[in-house]
Each structure stands twice: as C-alpha cells, then as structure tokens.
Scaffold this active site. Structure first.
Site, short mmCIF file in Angstrom:
data_model
loop_
_atom_site.label_atom_id
_atom_site.label_comp_id
_atom_site.label_asym_id
_atom_site.label_seq_id
_atom_site.Cartn_x
_atom_site.Cartn_y
_atom_site.Cartn_z
N PHE A 80 5.76 -8.19 -1.91
CA PHE A 80 5.73 -8.09 -3.37
C PHE A 80 6.78 -8.99 -3.99
O PHE A 80 7.95 -8.98 -3.60
CB PHE A 80 6.02 -6.65 -3.81
CG PHE A 80 4.85 -5.72 -3.76
CD1 PHE A 80 4.08 -5.48 -4.90
CD2 PHE A 80 4.53 -5.05 -2.58
CE1 PHE A 80 3.01 -4.60 -4.86
CE2 PHE A 80 3.45 -4.17 -2.54
CZ PHE A 80 2.69 -3.95 -3.67
N ASP A 81 6.36 -9.77 -4.98
CA ASP A 81 7.30 -10.43 -5.87
C ASP A 81 8.00 -9.34 -6.68
O ASP A 81 7.52 -8.20 -6.75
CB ASP A 81 6.52 -11.39 -6.77
CG ASP A 81 7.39 -12.05 -7.82
OD1 ASP A 81 8.47 -12.55 -7.45
OD2 ASP A 81 7.00 -12.06 -9.00
N LEU A 82 9.12 -9.68 -7.32
CA LEU A 82 9.87 -8.68 -8.09
C LEU A 82 9.66 -8.85 -9.59
O LEU A 82 8.98 -8.04 -10.23
CB LEU A 82 11.35 -8.77 -7.72
CG LEU A 82 12.32 -7.82 -8.46
CD1 LEU A 82 11.89 -6.36 -8.32
CD2 LEU A 82 13.74 -8.04 -7.96
#
Length: 222
Positions: free
Chosen positions: A17-19
C-alpha cells in the site's frame, strides 16, 4: 504455493500500500510544510492546486526545478522536515472505510506492507499511530539522503525485505508513480480514485485495475 492432498493452494497475495493519497489524506501537512520551506528561503509559495501535485513524488524531485544550487534543494528538504517533525506528520485524516478494508484483507491472510516515497522514519511514525497500523508487517520508505526514493527502488526494497517475488504481490496507490513502480517489476497493481492522481493519470500510467472506493479492493484482489 502449498499443496494440500492432490490440490495446489495458492497463498494469499502480499499487498503493498502507498501511504499518502491511499490510506491518508495528507494534503494539509504536506502543502504546509512545502510552504514553510519556500517561505523560509524567500521563495513564492505556489497556489494550493499546484502544491497538491507535490504529493507523491520525492521531495528532492519536486524542489529541484525551483533551485539552481543543489545545496538549496537540500536546505529546502531540511526545512520541510523541520516542520513535518513537529506538526506535519499529524496533519492528515484517514480516508473513510480504508481502515476496515485493510483489516478485512489482513484477516483474509494477506501480508500487508507500506511502500511510500515519504521518508521511512516519518512513515513509520504515522503508521504506528493509525488504529489499523498493526496490520502492516513492514514500512518501506525513502532514505533520508534520497539514495532510495523512486517507486521502482522502493518496491525492489520491499521485495528484498519480505523475500518475495513480484508475482506474489500487488501494488495499490493513487499516483502514476505507484503504477510505474509496479509495472517496472511486472507486478499486479490497482490505482485508487480517492487520492491525488485521478482516473486519467492512472490509466495513462497503465494501471491494471481502477478502484473507485476502498471497498472495491476486496473484490478486485480476491
């Protein structure tokens, strides 16, 4: 893949997951820290719409076109971090439903990790304070000196740390950089529409899937 009796059972995929723009709306914190750095250096502050484009790329990538001297780029990065350390890391909101979706995916047996261009200490602090942060096995972020900051490098580091092959993983993010990082490694990917990129940017980047809402991740992945 494991074998049960005469049937092969594929282990649940690992999800990167990107943040910023994927788990949290961090626009306020990031844009205020950019404005702080530029103001301290006597530079004009772009309008908010332009500042939002800073969310996703590495800081040095965004600051570099504004300064002729590389030393000033480093000074701008340091000033950004100065404010972020105290205030900016808290200036975000969690997107609705994403926490429940992360917990559901974790409950289904997926390994989860954060892969972000935010510097790793800052990213770790944010994840540690999220109510669902314990679902993530590791946080892979940029190095402080910028030697690891682009998404292909970050994905490679995540694969190395978790001892994974690209075909075992998905990359989930809101910007073209997330899709580029996944495609560089031949990895499955999902572009999300609740962040800062938008459908055109994600499609142009070659996103394999587009998720209009966090809940859509549940059906796209399984």
């Amino acid at each position: 893949m494991t074998t049960v009796g005469r049937h092969a059972v594929e282990a649940p995929a690992t999800l990167f997951f990107d943040l910023d723009g994927t788990l949290i709306d961090s626009a306020v914190g990031i844009t205020r820290c950019v404005a702080h750095a530029l103001t301290q250096l006597g530079r004009p502050v772009p309008p908010d719409a332009e500042l939002r484009r800073w969310i996703g790329p590495s800081l040095r990538t965004s600051f570099a076109p504004l300064f002729d001297d590389p030393a000033q780029v480093e000074q701008a990065v340091a000033l950004y971090r100065e404010r972020f350390e105290v205030l900016g890391w808290q200036e975000h909101v969690v997107y609705p439903q994403i926490g429940q979706v992360v917990q559901e995916l974790h409950g289904r047996g997926h390994r989860l990790a954060i892969v972000t261009a935010k510097n790793e200490p800052h990213a770790r602090r944010i994840i540690e304070h999220l109510p669902f942060g314990g679902c993530f096995e590791d946080v892979i972020g940029a190095t402080l000196d910028g030697s690891r900051s682009e998404k292909p490098q970050l994905v490679a580091e995540a694969l190395r740390r978790l001892s994974l092959a690209p075909e075992q993983c998905w990359m989930i993010g809101d910007r073209r950089m997330d899709i580029a990082g996944a495609r560089h490694h031949g990895m499955r990917n999902i572009g999300v529409l609740w962040g800062f990129g938008g459908a055109d940017e994600l499609r142009d980047a070659g996103a394999q899937h587009i998720a209009a809402s966090p809940e859509a991740l549940l059906s796209l992945i399984d």
